[in-house]
Design a protein around this motif. Structure first.
Motif, PDB file in Angstrom:
ATOM      1  N   LEU A   1      34.181  62.902  41.924  1.00  7.37           N
ATOM      2  CA  LEU A   1      33.140  62.192  41.169  1.00  7.37           C
ATOM      3  C   LEU A   1      33.693  60.961  40.464  1.00  7.37           C
ATOM      4  O   LEU A   1      33.030  59.921  40.396  1.00  7.37           O
ATOM      5  CB  LEU A   1      32.505  63.122  40.138  1.00  7.37           C
ATOM      6  CG  LEU A   1      31.420  64.075  40.633  1.00  7.37           C
ATOM      7  CD1 LEU A   1      30.950  64.969  39.505  1.00  7.37           C
ATOM      8  CD2 LEU A   1      30.244  63.302  41.224  1.00  7.37           C
ATOM      9  N   LYS A   2      34.898  61.080  39.951  1.00  6.64           N
ATOM     10  CA  LYS A   2      35.471  59.974  39.194  1.00  6.64           C
ATOM     11  C   LYS A   2      35.959  58.833  40.088  1.00  6.64           C
ATOM     12  O   LYS A   2      36.304  57.757  39.593  1.00  6.64           O
ATOM     13  CB  LYS A   2      36.586  60.501  38.289  1.00  6.64           C
ATOM     14  CG  LYS A   2      36.002  61.326  37.131  1.00  6.64           C
ATOM     15  CD  LYS A   2      37.054  61.977  36.265  1.00  6.64           C
ATOM     16  CE  LYS A   2      36.395  62.810  35.161  1.00  6.64           C
ATOM     17  NZ  LYS A   2      37.378  63.490  34.295  1.00  6.64           N
TER      18      LYS A   2
ATOM     19  N   THR B   1      26.655  63.151  35.172  1.00  9.66           N
ATOM     20  CA  THR B   1      27.209  64.335  34.529  1.00  9.66           C
ATOM     21  C   THR B   1      27.262  65.421  35.582  1.00  9.66           C
ATOM     22  O   THR B   1      26.580  65.347  36.599  1.00  9.66           O
ATOM     23  CB  THR B   1      26.392  64.779  33.303  1.00  9.66           C
ATOM     24  OG1 THR B   1      27.151  65.743  32.556  1.00  9.66           O
ATOM     25  CG2 THR B   1      25.051  65.380  33.698  1.00  9.66           C
TER      26      THR B   1
ATOM     27  N   TYR C   1      30.911  58.306  33.834  1.00 10.87           N
ATOM     28  CA  TYR C   1      30.820  59.767  33.879  1.00 10.87           C
ATOM     29  C   TYR C   1      30.796  60.284  32.447  1.00 10.87           C
ATOM     30  O   TYR C   1      31.606  59.866  31.611  1.00 10.87           O
ATOM     31  CB  TYR C   1      32.015  60.359  34.625  1.00 10.87           C
ATOM     32  CG  TYR C   1      32.051  61.872  34.543  1.00 10.87           C
ATOM     33  CD1 TYR C   1      31.255  62.644  35.368  1.00 10.87           C
ATOM     34  CD2 TYR C   1      32.857  62.513  33.595  1.00 10.87           C
ATOM     35  CE1 TYR C   1      31.259  64.022  35.276  1.00 10.87           C
ATOM     36  CE2 TYR C   1      32.873  63.906  33.506  1.00 10.87           C
ATOM     37  CZ  TYR C   1      32.070  64.653  34.348  1.00 10.87           C
ATOM     38  OH  TYR C   1      32.068  66.021  34.247  1.00 10.87           O
TER      39      TYR C   1
END
Length: 432
Positions: free
Chosen positions: A340-341, A319, A348
């Motif tokens: 991040l993805k 997160t 996520y």
């Protein structure tokens, strides 16, 4: 110019009339949520500033509400009339700083912290080296075992327990000033190493350089750069903040860099507003604005270069807790999430109200510890609702705050907090 007119200028009195007292700022203000008081809301503080400018209240009537403000500037993003709350806030802090009657001891301690410690690379390196010795010599374990850390002032013992592992003095000295791009060079960037970042989060700085070079950027580290001045500006010490800004502007003007890169949301916001800091200064405004025009968060540059791929799976669900100043001032939202993805993980999970301040806010969590912890506890409820095992942040203060939140919730064995840069390295970032 009369004294009253001068005070109105410093308080940005004319800006206060843009606030129509509509209340759109109330739901996004963390201190209004926890303190349940109008004077601890943006519109309440603006009204007090207006009243001070009109000589209807005294400066001391303003001090507590202003000092309790996190300065997260979420109110600016919610405001339908584009009130420049940050400008009003810092003007109020400057006036309060000037009005405060300080003891000799206060003056000496503030001079040591603001004028000697933070602007000095030598001081910052000494702090980092002493912290390394404290960790590696066994003193830290002994202090924690005997609970001596509980005696530290301003709850500093709480933060001591969540500091990252620090590199040795030898490792610090080995760092070069120029790093070539891996493969073909796409950009040349100047890197703001920061004061606290380089002292306590040296590994994150090293990882930042690693990611930039792998993505295709040549990285330059100007020798004469210094503290960005954020802490000084937020304390109302605008003259000192300007002096530091001038040093940074001069240092980076000597480098032929396409961008000036930072990895700390709070520092980045200050650097981005150097142009505003020198508004009306014939000599410095254009130079400051040219500097600010080049400022980029690390996530922006990595996204633009698009030169990384990730080869390892991170063990956990992720997160994201973004920095307030990165979102509300730098307006950087999509790039960190995009990176991040791309990371291989167990998934996520979006945090509810993720852009609400965690309560760190520079040194707010030190000087207003109890208020900060109440805000942090609210944030941790949202973290726990995600069932994530990795909390990613984009600012050193946020990182320590989230580590403290994990500790307060007793989640040390199942949840960890990490800077975005460090997670990308952990995910096996390589050049495409």
């Amino acid at each position: 110019m009369s004294t009253r007119a001068g005070l109105k200028d410093r308080l940005h009195y004319n800006e206060t009339f843009n606030c129509v007292q509509c209340g759109y700022c109330l739901p996004v203000c963390p201190t209004y949520e926890t303190m349940k008081s109008e004077v601890h809301s943006p519109r309440g503080r603006i009204n007090l500033v207006k009243m001070l400018a009109e000589d209807k209240v005294k400066a001391e009537d303003l001090r507590e509400p202003i000092e309790k403000c996190l300065g997260c500037r979420a109110c600016e993003t919610a405001c339908p009339t584009s009130v420049q709350y940050g400008k009003i806030l810092e003007g109020a802090k400057e006036v309060l700083e000037f009005a405060e009657q300080k003891s000799r001891a206060q003056k000496i301690s503030e001079s040591l912290i603001f004028n000697q410690m933070f602007p000095s690379k030598r001081w910052m390196n000494t702090i980092g080296n002493l912290s390394w010795f404290y960790q590696k010599s066994g003193l830290q374990k002994m202090a924690q075992r005997t609970e001596i850390t509980h005696l530290a002032p301003l709850h500093l013992g709480k933060f001591e327990s969540v500091l990252p592992d620090l590199p040795s003095p030898v490792e610090r000295k080995k760092r070069a000033r120029q790093f070539k791009a891996i493969g073909s060079r796409k950009l040349t960037v100047g890197f703001i190493t920061g004061c606290v970042m380089d002292a306590i989060f040296y590994e994150t700085n090293r990882n930042t350089i690693d990611l930039l070079t792998k993505a295709g950027a040549e990285v330059l580290i100007p020798v004469n750069q210094t503290c960005c001045g954020a802490l000084h500006a937020h304390a109302g010490k605008i003259t000192d903040a300007k002096a530091l800004a001038k040093r940074n502007i001069e240092a980076f003007e000597k480098e032929e860099a396409d961008y000036i890169v930072n990895n700390a949301g709070g520092c980045g916001a200050t650097l981005l507003e150097y142009g505003e800091l020198f508004k009306g200064d014939i000599e410095w405004e254009s130079r400051a604005q040219a500097f600010s025009n080049k400022v980029r968060d690390i996530s922006q540059v990595l996204s633009e270069l698009d030169g990384l791929s990730f080869t390892k799976e991170v063990n956990g669900t992720i997160t994201f807790q973004p920095s307030c100043h990165m979102v509300n001032v730098q307006k950087v939202k999509d790039e960190p999430l995009s990176l991040l993805k791309q990371v291989k993980s167990k998934g996520y999970r979006e945090m509810n109200d993720k852009e609400r301040c965690c309560g760190s806010a520079g040194i707010y969590n030190i000087v207003n510890y109890e208020d900060s912890m109440e805000i942090l506890d609210s944030k941790m409820k949202n973290v726990k609702d995600t069932n994530a095992t990795i909390i990613v942040t984009s600012n050193p203060g946020c990182l320590l705050q989230m580590k403290l939140g994990i500790q307060r919730e007793g989640l040390e064995k199942s949840v960890r907090a990490v800077h975005l840069v460090d997670l990308l390295v952990e995910a096996g970032a390589v050049s495409k």
